[in-house]
Structures are given as structure tokens and as C-alpha cells.
Scaffold this active site. Structure first.
Site, PDB file in Angstrom:
ATOM      1  N   GLY A  43       0.571  -1.334   0.001  1.00  0.00           N
ATOM      2  CA  GLY A  43       0.368  -0.032  -0.066  1.00  0.00           C
ATOM      3  C   GLY A  43       0.719   1.642  -0.102  1.00  0.00           C
ATOM      4  O   GLY A  43       0.124   2.176   0.339  1.00  0.00           O
ATOM      5  N   ALA A  44       1.823   1.219  -0.266  1.00  0.00           N
ATOM      6  CA  ALA A  44       2.835   2.373  -0.274  1.00  0.00           C
ATOM      7  C   ALA A  44       2.494   3.420  -1.689  1.00  0.00           C
ATOM      8  O   ALA A  44       3.539   4.303  -2.294  1.00  0.00           O
ATOM      9  CB  ALA A  44       4.336   1.618  -0.962  1.00  0.00           C
ATOM     10  N   TYR A  70     -13.427  -3.763  11.234  1.00  0.00           N
ATOM     11  CA  TYR A  70     -12.403  -3.313  10.528  1.00  0.00           C
ATOM     12  C   TYR A  70     -11.514  -3.572  11.812  1.00  0.00           C
ATOM     13  O   TYR A  70     -10.371  -3.723  11.941  1.00  0.00           O
ATOM     14  CB  TYR A  70     -12.638  -1.385  10.199  1.00  0.00           C
ATOM     15  CG  TYR A  70     -11.063  -0.852  10.404  1.00  0.00           C
ATOM     16  CD1 TYR A  70     -10.690  -1.326   8.921  1.00  0.00           C
ATOM     17  CD2 TYR A  70     -11.521   0.085  11.480  1.00  0.00           C
ATOM     18  CE1 TYR A  70      -9.729  -0.310   9.256  1.00  0.00           C
ATOM     19  CE2 TYR A  70     -10.126   0.849  11.473  1.00  0.00           C
ATOM     20  CZ  TYR A  70      -8.894   0.311  10.156  1.00  0.00           C
ATOM     21  OH  TYR A  70      -7.839   1.569  10.235  1.00  0.00           O
ATOM     22  N   GLY A  75      -1.118   8.018   1.372  1.00  0.00           N
ATOM     23  CA  GLY A  75      -0.658   8.174   2.792  1.00  0.00           C
ATOM     24  C   GLY A  75       0.660   7.489   3.434  1.00  0.00           C
ATOM     25  O   GLY A  75       1.877   8.096   2.801  1.00  0.00           O
ATOM     26  N   ILE A  76       0.228   6.784   4.362  1.00  0.00           N
ATOM     27  CA  ILE A  76       1.746   6.105   5.712  1.00  0.00           C
ATOM     28  C   ILE A  76       3.091   5.488   4.441  1.00  0.00           C
ATOM     29  O   ILE A  76       3.589   5.618   4.561  1.00  0.00           O
ATOM     30  CB  ILE A  76       1.108   5.668   5.989  1.00  0.00           C
ATOM     31  CG1 ILE A  76      -0.292   5.962   7.081  1.00  0.00           C
ATOM     32  CG2 ILE A  76       1.957   5.171   7.182  1.00  0.00           C
ATOM     33  CD1 ILE A  76       0.351   7.760   8.588  1.00  0.00           C
TER      34      ILE A  76
END
Length: 318
Positions: A26-27, A182, A30-31
Site C-alpha cells: 500500500g505504498a 475493521y 498515505g502512510i
């Protein structure tokens, strides 16, 4: 002599990362993107493991603007599909001689009731099972050293939703609650980290968890779009009080991945009120997350659900 711990750990405290490789899920935003930027600036080779390669390419170009000499490449990975996880792991094994940091960052948040291609509830299947499988398939590429890290990104939201029901992870026997689902997926991230820590050798690699606090990211804004108008209006009012920038939100992840003083099984988050904002330090997670029996059960279920058996355990288990 031990190195004194900084009172306010920042990206400037990241040691030189030359010669090291980080795989970050997930790069592209965001984070994950801020984590990749900071590691690239310190000399690490960075693999952006993302679902959309085009977005990954744009992220790589953004990293190149701040770190022109960075070694960055994109790896297609859909954590919601175990077939995609296996394919990505196979490609990574063919291109990486070693992985020094595996940063399990990607996730979905507050989604409507959906299932993965393998039939699992989307948030649990993506946030936990996908990362569980990826870690199992890549773990032997991490050198046996405390400098090697498996960092799994949880959330302060792991406290939401009440006790996790390991007998109904797909929410078939009860009405679906996307907030609780979640929270349970993020609780699973922590239980996985603590169990993995016990299974790894004392010489490393280290299994560490982190959470960004209230980070103002695309993911958090997208998640809030699924909420009611009243909730969105309230969130707009308190947002400046509870949220910090993605750069600050990435600091707990970066500290968990690079600080030489980190110990396996630790959990890093912001030091401020309710762990929502501030510089990173060791924090506590919920009492349920430390339930060893529950961790064991989740591990066994996760192996059954993914078909992934981890390398033989090298530390005596309690």
C-alpha cells in the site's frame, strides 16, 4: 554504551539504510508512501507493493522528486486475493536476494459488506489474511538479525467492535458491522505480530507493530465517506484536533522498522492524547490483543484459511 533515546523521535533519527531493501504494501499513498519516501531518502531500495501498478508508478515518480538517486520499483499485489499474494511473493523471491524490512501497511477501512475472491470478509481477508500469507511466503528472505523487521500496521481502532468472534470471522451468523469488522481486522494484525514474535528466533528478525494515530490520509477520508451525514459533519469539526499529517503518521512505522533499540513484540504509536497525535513511542494495545490462547487460535485458523504454513518455528513456544 547504549545510544540515548531521543525525546522526540523524528525522521532525522532514521539510521543510514544503504544496502537495505524494504517491501512496503500500500505504498502508493498515505502512510505507505511517506514511509517509502523516508526510507528512500536514507538510502534504502524500496519496493512499492500496490494493487494498481499505474498508481504505484506515479508514487515512484513522486519519490524520485525528493530522492533522485532512490532505487524504487513497483510490484503488483492485491492483498484481497491469495492467488495475487502468491504470485507477488514468487516475483519478489525472483528479484530480491534479501528483504530487510517487510512493512505490512496496506488495508481497507469501513467498507460495505464485501467478500474477497477467496470468499472471506473483505476487511479481515485483506488487512490480516493477505499480510499473514505474504509474510509466511517471504519470511525466509529476512536475515536472522535484529535489524531485519516485519512491521505490521494496526490501528487505534483495534479496540472497536467488542470481542473478536473467531467462530464467525465472515459475519454469516450475525448482522454485518463494518466498524467492528475493521476493528477486528486490526486486532488480528496485533495478535499476529505478538504470536510471530514468539515464533521467531531470539537472533531476529523482529516482529513489531505500529499505528499512525489519527492520520489525515486518503484512506481515512474515503472511509469517512461511507458514514452518515451527521457523522461526517462531526468529523469535520474535530478533524484538526485528532488528525496529524501523513508524514507524522508514518513516524511510528519508521521507528518500528529502523530504530536499533526496538525490541520484538513492541507496539509503536503517537505519544499524545489517546495515541491520536505526536511523536512515536512504545504504547499498549487492548487487553484482548495480549490473550496468548486467542493468538494461538487465530494463527491456526489463518494457516487453514490461507493454506500458508510458516517456516519451522525456531523458538520454544510457551
Amino acid at each position: 554504551m547504549t545510544r540515548p533515546k531521543p525525546a522526540r523521535w523524528t525522521a532525522r533519527d532514521i539510521p543510514d539504510q544503504s544496502g537495505r531493501t524494504a517491501v512496503i504494501t500500500g505504498a502508493n499513498t498515505g502512510i505507505g508512501l511517506e514511509t517509502a519516501k523516508a526510507l528512500a531518502l536514507r538510502g534504502a531500495a524500496v519496493v512499492l507493493a500496490v494493487r494498481d501498478p499505474d498508481k504505484g508508478k506515479h508514487a515512484a515518480e513522486e519519490i524520485a522528486l525528493v530522492a533522485p538517486a532512490a532505487r524504487v520499483r513497483v510490484q503488483k499485489l492485491d492483498l484481497g486475493s491469495l492467488a495475487s499474494v502468491r504470485a507477488a511473493a514468487g516475483e519478489l523471491r525472483g528479484t530480491c536476494d534479501r528483504i530487510d524490512m517487510l512493512i505490512n501497511n496496506a488495508g481497507v477501512m469501513y467498507s460495505p459488506r464485501l467478500s474477497t475472491p477467496d470468499g472471506y470478509e473483505l476487511q479481515f481477508g485483506t488487512n490480516h489474511l493477505g499480510h499473514f500469507a505474504l509474510t509466511g511466503l517471504l519470511l525466509d528472505l529476512l536475515p536472522a538479525s535484529p535489524a531485519s523487521r516485519v512491521v505490521t500496521v494496526s490501528s487505534a481502532g483495534h479496540r472497536m467492535g467488542g470481542p473478536i468472534d473467531l467462530g464467525d470471522l465472515d459475519w454469516r451468523a450475525r448482522p454485518y458491522d463494518r466498524t467492528a469488522a475493521y476493528g477486528h481486522s486490526k486486532l488480528a494484525n496485533l495478535m499476529f505480530t505478538y504470536e510471530l514474535h514468539r515464533r521467531l528466533p531470539a537472533t531476529g528478525p523482529l516482529a513489531v507493530a505500529a499505528h499512525p494515530g489519527g492520520a489525515d490520509t486518503t484512506g481515512s477520508r474515503t472511509a469517512m465517506s461511507h458514514s452518515s451525514p451527521l457523522t461526517r459533519a462531526a468529523f469535520a469539526v474535530i478533524r484538526p484536533l485528532l488528525l496529524q499529517s501523513p508524514e507524522m503518521g508514518a513516524l511510528p512505522v519508521l521507528r518500528a522498522a529502523t530504530d536499533p533499540d526496538v525490541r520484538g513484540g513492541e507496539y509503536y504509536g503517537p505519544r499524545g492524547f489517546q495515541q491520536s497525535k505526536g511523536h512515536p513511542e512504545v504504547v499498549r494495545s487492548s487487553p484482548q490483543s495480549y490473550d496468548v490462547s486467542l493468538q494461538h487460535r487465530l494463527w491456526t485458523l489463518s494457516e487453514d484459511m490461507t493454506g500458508i504454513a510458516f517456516p519451522a518455528e525456531r523458538r520454544a513456544l510457551p
